[in-house]
Design a protein around this motif. Structure first.
Motif, short mmCIF file in Angstrom:
data_model
loop_
_atom_site.label_atom_id
_atom_site.label_comp_id
_atom_site.label_asym_id
_atom_site.label_seq_id
_atom_site.Cartn_x
_atom_site.Cartn_y
_atom_site.Cartn_z
N THR B 118 16.19 3.87 32.96
CA THR B 118 14.83 3.35 33.17
C THR B 118 14.88 2.36 34.35
OG1 THR B 118 14.97 1.58 31.43
CG2 THR B 118 14.03 3.62 31.05
N ASP B 119 13.61 2.01 34.94
CA ASP B 119 13.63 1.02 35.83
C ASP B 119 14.38 -0.38 35.40
OD1 ASP B 119 12.11 2.47 37.26
OD2 ASP B 119 10.39 1.16 37.44
N ILE B 120 14.05 -0.77 34.20
CA ILE B 120 14.90 -2.14 33.65
C ILE B 120 16.33 -1.87 33.74
CG2 ILE B 120 14.08 -1.47 31.25
CD1 ILE B 120 14.20 -5.11 32.31
N ASP B 121 16.80 -0.77 33.15
CA ASP B 121 18.22 -0.64 33.18
C ASP B 121 18.63 -0.72 34.53
OD1 ASP B 121 18.12 0.51 30.42
OD2 ASP B 121 17.89 2.43 31.05
N ILE B 122 18.32 -0.16 35.70
CA ILE B 122 18.85 -0.15 36.85
C ILE B 122 18.87 -1.52 37.29
CG2 ILE B 122 18.25 0.69 39.25
CD1 ILE B 122 16.81 3.20 38.04
N ILE B 123 17.85 -2.52 37.19
CA ILE B 123 17.72 -3.76 37.72
C ILE B 123 18.58 -4.38 36.83
CG2 ILE B 123 16.17 -5.63 37.99
CD1 ILE B 123 15.43 -3.62 39.80
N ARG B 124 18.60 -4.53 35.78
CA ARG B 124 19.53 -5.27 34.77
C ARG B 124 20.90 -4.96 35.02
NH1 ARG B 124 17.50 -5.27 29.03
NH2 ARG B 124 16.06 -6.76 29.71
N TYR B 125 21.36 -3.53 34.88
CA TYR B 125 22.59 -3.37 34.69
C TYR B 125 23.35 -3.41 36.34
CZ TYR B 125 21.95 -2.24 30.00
OH TYR B 125 21.15 -2.21 28.75
N GLY B 126 22.30 -3.32 37.14
CA GLY B 126 22.92 -3.30 38.44
C GLY B 126 23.21 -4.82 38.97
N SER B 127 22.21 -5.65 38.38
CA SER B 127 22.39 -7.17 39.09
C SER B 127 23.62 -7.66 38.03
CB SER B 127 21.37 -7.88 38.45
OG SER B 127 20.92 -7.79 37.27
N GLU B 128 24.19 -7.26 37.13
CA GLU B 128 25.32 -7.43 36.29
C GLU B 128 26.46 -6.97 36.80
OE1 GLU B 128 24.47 -6.57 31.87
OE2 GLU B 128 22.81 -8.10 31.97
N GLY B 129 26.33 -5.78 37.79
CA GLY B 129 27.49 -5.47 38.37
C GLY B 129 28.13 -4.10 37.54
N LEU B 130 27.45 -3.75 36.43
CA LEU B 130 27.90 -2.68 35.76
C LEU B 130 27.70 -1.37 36.65
CD1 LEU B 130 26.91 -3.58 32.15
CD2 LEU B 130 29.07 -3.61 33.08
N LEU B 131 26.36 -1.36 37.19
CA LEU B 131 26.13 -0.03 38.03
C LEU B 131 26.47 -0.84 39.69
CD1 LEU B 131 22.71 0.87 36.96
CD2 LEU B 131 24.80 1.82 36.19
#
Lengths: 301, 541
Positions: B118-131
């Motif tokens: 979802t959008d929130i997954d992408i933003i959150r895990y992206g900024s955490e460096g997991l993606l």
């Protein structure tokens, strides 16, 4: 208890009594119907035309009789494997549940067991506070039971609520004098448990079998989280997938969309029948003991 | 006694502590360093790698399939030498499973499939460096995707996170219609009553009144007609596609599902704070009070809604829906699509839904993946024109066939098979990641369903507002998502509740000022500002 005498005594009754009985039976019959009708409705709805169901025209007999829903459910080959899995989980899992529960219930039922209160405290603690999904998931991973059948058998091995029922049953129904007599005859705790407590606890064990068995039969969430391979999936997971699979995706042509709308509705009812029928068949055989337990508990308080 | 109790507690606690410690330290000593074998990646051409290499991909399926068994993926494996270990999950429950994977850091190499994140997954895990950010990888290793972005930059714009990185790849389907809510009217009823298709609000009302008063379907009962029905489910905003939004245009300004639209100057507008919204509600309310609208419009579910329209007794006069033949089924011949009413400014307006970007989170690579360029090259195969067509509409030789001039058409299917099932037996279809672009669609002979969609789209084309008037499907920052969620719950439920209560029992004029004041108290200005900020940032990207 007096029910058998009620008819013999009928002629001795006053008009008021007869009136009371008539109303009594009338209410009971209505009550029974209010339970049976929804079941009956699901059965006829699973054979009816969904448009008629949604327009409220299906009431007492199927309309637009068809077996499309069942065809769609059973043409899926995964369902047989899943049925097998669920039967395996239910039978073996319940066996594990009941034996473990009885084994822990017996020592906890003995007032003079030195660690009783402490262990009971730990056990009760887990009833109110749980480890949480993520730690449990990590734990299952490290125990290497993730994506194996064991996770379905071992994770729900003991239910604290059922344990407490069993413990109270043993404490209230098996008199302390029996233990004294047995120990005079040289019985150890283990022999006393196996030869005396277990045979006298049949009622509670049947109740446990019912509680645990139904829980295994309906298990969904653990399968979803801890199983990866479809070959281990329990029935509920596969039935859910069949149900969802029929939601029209809009990719197909018009005919497939209409057909799927129709099938999806029928499958919804069909799935209820397919998943609950075995439980409905088994229940009457256990019910006798179950009622005995429930009533027995009420009388003794 | 008490002493003993305390002692046993202590002993047991100690035992537990001892048992728990290795469990925690055990986790740290894990992760044996794998021998880092050098993988040679071919920059172009196939196979992608000379030596087979395995990746674990997490995917979810609405169609109850294991991707391992699909012919499409088997062929792809043979072509690319990239072997996939599929971690499949059924669609519902995927949310829990996904959170577990991220929280426990037992991540797959990549996530595959429509709406897998979802959008929130992408933003959150992206900024955490997991993606991992994919911008450079796309430019270097994904020629097909890059070509799509170069031709239609708004897709790149839409999937770029607020920090400028692309963490996930899209699914695009340009077969999707631009108009989702068509207004259908029963032409037999019009004929029976000697009426014309209405053009103005007065005519519209007169037609509905006639439907109500007379025996329009000619079965002898003048009371079984439902003049007008639609579906406006208060609980689930996604289920409002068959709602009244477009008809608000009759009063000069459209509404949208979340009530956000953009005016011609680029200003974001929250419709419930505007006068045209009030005018429209007042009119709908008067129709409802006169019994011209189905009493169940706010409560009936999709099945009941469809059943009314499909009723063999032909009981519905006008309805809103996405497809005439799929929704009305056997009754489809009774209905014709009608143009929007002429509004207060003399125009006819209808909503434009840019739903060609099906999903923003359709493929993402985690920081666990070694040689992510292999995965990018692997997914880029799906963005090739004909491959996308095969993913979406089924494999060539199974549901599609190639005819002259490089064109394609749907095959005649075996007796008893339906297209949707056939597609998903061989291809990921609706579960898959692809980009079906207009260039490829031009080469496909459309089947009846697709032709109908295109015709309906073409019918509404003159009335569709420019897509710049609709609030786009964009990314909010994590901060905005949290703030919006906090305000949205109250505001949305209040607006939805008033919407229904005004239409059903009236009172919009009496309560309008109090309504505006209460919205202000619920910090509606702040709420609008987040949407407005995100929109300005989106325009700037």
């Amino acid at each position: 208890m007096k029910a058998g005498n009620a008819f013999k005594a009928f002629k001795n009754q006053t008009a008021g009594d007869i009136l009371f009985d008539i109303f009594n039976y009338l209410i009971l019959i209505l009550f029974t119907l209010s339970i049976l009708y929804p079941l009956y409705f699901i059965i006829i709805a699973s054979f009816s035309d969904p448009v008629a169901i949604n327009n409220g025209k299906v009431l007492f007999k199927p309309m637009g009789f068809n077996t499309l829903g069942y065809q769609r459910i059973f043409e899926n080959t995964k369902i047989w494997n899943a049925y097998g899995n669920t039967i395996f989980y239910t039978v073996v899992g319940t066996l594990i549940n009941v034996s473990l529960t009885m084994m822990i219930a017996y020592p906890l039922s003995r007032g003079n067991f030195f660690a009783r209160n402490a262990i009971l405290f730990f056990v009760m603690f887990t009833m109110y506070f749980k480890g949480g999904m993520i730690p449990t998931f990590l734990w299952m991973h490290q125990l290497n039971v993730y994506n194996t059948r064991f996770v379905m058998l071992l994770l729900p091995a003991i239910n604290v609520f059922n344990l407490i029922i069993a413990m109270n049953f043993i404490r209230n129904n098996i008199p302390e004098e029996l233990y004294e007599a047995a120990s005079l005859d040289g019985y150890s705790h283990i022999r006393y448990f196996l030869n005396i407590v277990l045979p006298l606890s049949q009622t509670i064990m049947i109740v446990l079998i019912l509680y645990y068995g139904v829980a295994h039969w309906n298990e969904f969430m653990n399968g979803l989280i801890y199983l990866r391979d479809e070959k281990y999936y329990p029935l509920q997971l596969v039935l859910r997938a069949i149900l969802l699979q029929m939601q029209a995706s809009g990719l197909g042509d018009v005919d497939s969309i209409i057909e799927q709308q129709k099938a999806a509705e029928l499958i919804k009812y069909g799935v209820i029948i397919v998943s609950t029928l075995p439980v409905l068949v088994v229940y009457p055989f256990l019910q006798k003991h179950f009622t005995k337990f429930a009533l027995g508990g009420a009388v003794k308080g | 006694m008490k002493n003993r109790f305390m002692r046993t507690i202590l002993v047991l606690t100690a035992i537990m502590a001892i048992a728990v410690i290795p469990a925690f330290s055990g986790g740290k000593t894990e992760s044996p360093s794998e021998p880092t074998s050098k993988v040679t990646v071919n920059k172009t051409g196939l196979p992608i790698v000379d030596e087979p290499i395995t990746y674990e991909l997490a995917a979810n399926t609405r169609k109850n399939k294991n991707f391992k068994n699909l012919e499409y993926f088997q062929k792809l494996e043979a072509k690319t030498n990239v072997l996939i270990d599929w971690n499949m999950s059924p669609e519902d429950g995927w949310t829990e499973k996904k959170s577990l994977l991220f929280a426990s850091n037992i991540l797959p190499d990549a996530f595959y499939g429509q709406d897998i994140l979802t959008d929130i997954d992408i933003i959150r895990y992206g900024s955490e460096g997991l993606l991992i950010p994919l911008n450079d990888l796309i430019d270097e290793y994904a020629p097909n995707l890059k070509a799509i972005f170069d031709a239609k930059p708004h897709y790149r714009q839409q999937i770029t996170a607020p920090d400028g990185n692309i963490y996930s790849l899209p699914t695009i389907n340009e077969l999707n219609p631009t108009t989702h809510d068509h207004l259908f009217i029963n032409k037999n009823w019009l004929k029976n009553l000697g009426l014309e298709i209405p053009n103005t609000t007065e005519e519209f009302e007169a037609v509905l009144q006639a439907f109500k008063d007379y025996d329009a379907n000619g079965n002898g009962d003048p009371n079984d007609e439902i003049p007008f029905t639609f579906r406006m489910n208060a609980n689930d905003p996604r289920n409002r596609q068959q709602g009244l939004q477009s008809l608000f245009g009759t009063f000069g300004q459209l509404d949208d599902i979340q009530h956000f639209i953009v005016d011609d100057s680029g200003k974001v507008i929250y419709t419930p704070t505007t006068e045209p919204y009030r005018d429209a509600i007042r009119w709908f309310s008067s129709l409802y009070q006169k019994g011209l609208i189905d009493k169940e419009v706010f409560t009936h579910n999709a099945n009941v809604y469809v059943a009314k329209i499909q009723d063999p007794g032909d009981i519905v006069g006008m309805w809103l829906g996405w497809s005439r033949s799929a929704t009305a089924a056997k009754n489809k011949e009774n209905y014709v699509v009608m143009a929007p009413l002429i509004n207060v400014n003399g125009e006819r307006l209808w909503r434009t839904v840019e739903a060609k970007l099906l999903s923003k989170g359709s493929f993402a690579i985690t920081n666990k993946a070694k040689n992510p360029e292999v995965l990018i090259r692997w997914i880029d195969q799906s963005y090739e024109g004909v491959t996308s067509l095969e993913i979406c509409q089924g494999l060539i030789g199974r549901t599609l066939e190639e005819i002259a001039d490089g064109r394609f058409q749907h095959m005649k299917l075996p007796q008893g098979m339906v297209l949707d099932t056939m597609i998903h037996d061989y291809s990921p279809g609706n579960d898959g990641t692809f980009a079906l672009m207009e260039d490829t669609i031009k080469r496909l002979n459309l089947n009846a369903n697709l032709v109908e969609r295109r015709e309906l789209d073409a019918f509404y084309k003159p009335y569709n507002v420019p897509s710049s008037n609709m609030y786009p499907n964009l990314f909010f920052t994590e901060d905005e998502i949290e703030k919006i969620a906090e305000l949205q719950t109250d505001i949305e439920s209040y607006v939805t509740q008033k919407y229904a209560s005004w239409i059903v029992s009236g009172g919009v004029d009496r309560e309008w000022d109090a309504f505006q004041k209460k919205l202000k108290d619920m910090r509606v200005d702040e709420y609008i500002k987040y949407y407005s900020d995100a929109y300005q940032r989106y325009l700037g990207e």
